[in-house]
Scaffold this motif. Structure first.
Motif, mmCIF file in Angstrom:
data_model
loop_
_atom_site.group_PDB
_atom_site.id
_atom_site.type_symbol
_atom_site.label_atom_id
_atom_site.label_comp_id
_atom_site.label_asym_id
_atom_site.label_seq_id
_atom_site.Cartn_x
_atom_site.Cartn_y
_atom_site.Cartn_z
ATOM 1 N N GLU A 117 0.821 -1.220 0.000
ATOM 2 C CA GLU A 117 0.000 0.000 0.000
ATOM 3 C C GLU A 117 0.849 1.263 0.000
ATOM 4 O OE1 GLU A 117 -2.336 -3.160 2.311
ATOM 5 O OE2 GLU A 117 -0.265 -2.486 2.185
ATOM 6 N N TRP B 171 3.279 3.182 5.608
ATOM 7 C CA TRP B 171 3.199 1.751 5.367
ATOM 8 C C TRP B 171 4.551 1.062 5.533
ATOM 9 C CZ3 TRP B 171 -1.453 -0.157 5.394
ATOM 10 C CH2 TRP B 171 -2.511 0.680 5.067
ATOM 11 N N ASP C 56 -2.873 8.360 4.220
ATOM 12 C CA ASP C 56 -3.983 7.922 3.359
ATOM 13 C C ASP C 56 -3.844 8.456 1.943
ATOM 14 O OD1 ASP C 56 -5.151 6.611 5.561
ATOM 15 O OD2 ASP C 56 -6.189 8.444 6.167
ATOM 16 N N ARG D 52 -3.884 8.762 -1.927
ATOM 17 C CA ARG D 52 -4.708 8.228 -3.014
ATOM 18 C C ARG D 52 -4.314 8.922 -4.310
ATOM 19 N NH1 ARG D 52 -5.763 5.172 0.566
ATOM 20 N NH2 ARG D 52 -7.689 4.974 1.737
#
Length: 147
Positions: free
Chosen positions: A54, A75, A118, A120
């Motif tokens: 990730e 991560w 997070d 994206r």
């Protein structure tokens, strides 16, 4: 005038840079692995570590048709070092380092260093990269088009 020694390596680098040939999948994977290994070594204080899948995002981010690389330290897991509970030393309580690399010829150049969580990546030729900042606010950036 600039004089560059002509070697097989400079010829291949030039051909890759102008898009005349594409890099083999193993060569590209080796480039990614070298960047990730360097990031782990720095973030884990030289002790072993790993970057979960990730935390490694491979996508074209600047519209040049070549896959770029995002390394998100949230991560990353270290087996030692000074990080909190085995985390990257480049993580705080809410966010971690996010490093964005763009492909240039036969390597990667660091394009942006940020703090976030997070991460994206949207869609399109130059996708928006979004992440959460300190306090939870979400922000987004787009990389400049490739030269």
């Amino acid at each position: 005038m600039i004089h560059v020694p002509v070697t097989p390596k400079t010829i291949v680098s030039l051909l890759v840079a102008i898009g005349a040939v594409t890099m083999s999948e193993p060569a590209r994977a080796d480039m990614v692995r070298a960047v990730v290994d360097r990031e782990i070594a720095e973030a884990c204080g030289g002790t072993p570590g790993e970057l979960q899948s990730e935390g490694r995002i491979e996508r074209d981010l600047d519209g040049d048709g070549l896959e770029d690389l995002i390394v998100s330290h949230e991560w990353m897991r270290c087996t030692g070092g000074m990080g909190m509970a085995g985390r990257s030393e480049f993580c705080g309580m809410q966010v971690c380092s996010v490093n964005i690399y763009v492909r240039r010829g036969s390597g990667f150049d660091l394009a942006r260093e940020m703090l976030g969580a997070d991460v994206r990546v949207g869609s399109g030729a130059r996708p928006e990269i979004t992440m959460r900042a300190h306090g939870g606010d979400v922000f987004g950036i787009r990389l400049d088009p490739a030269p």
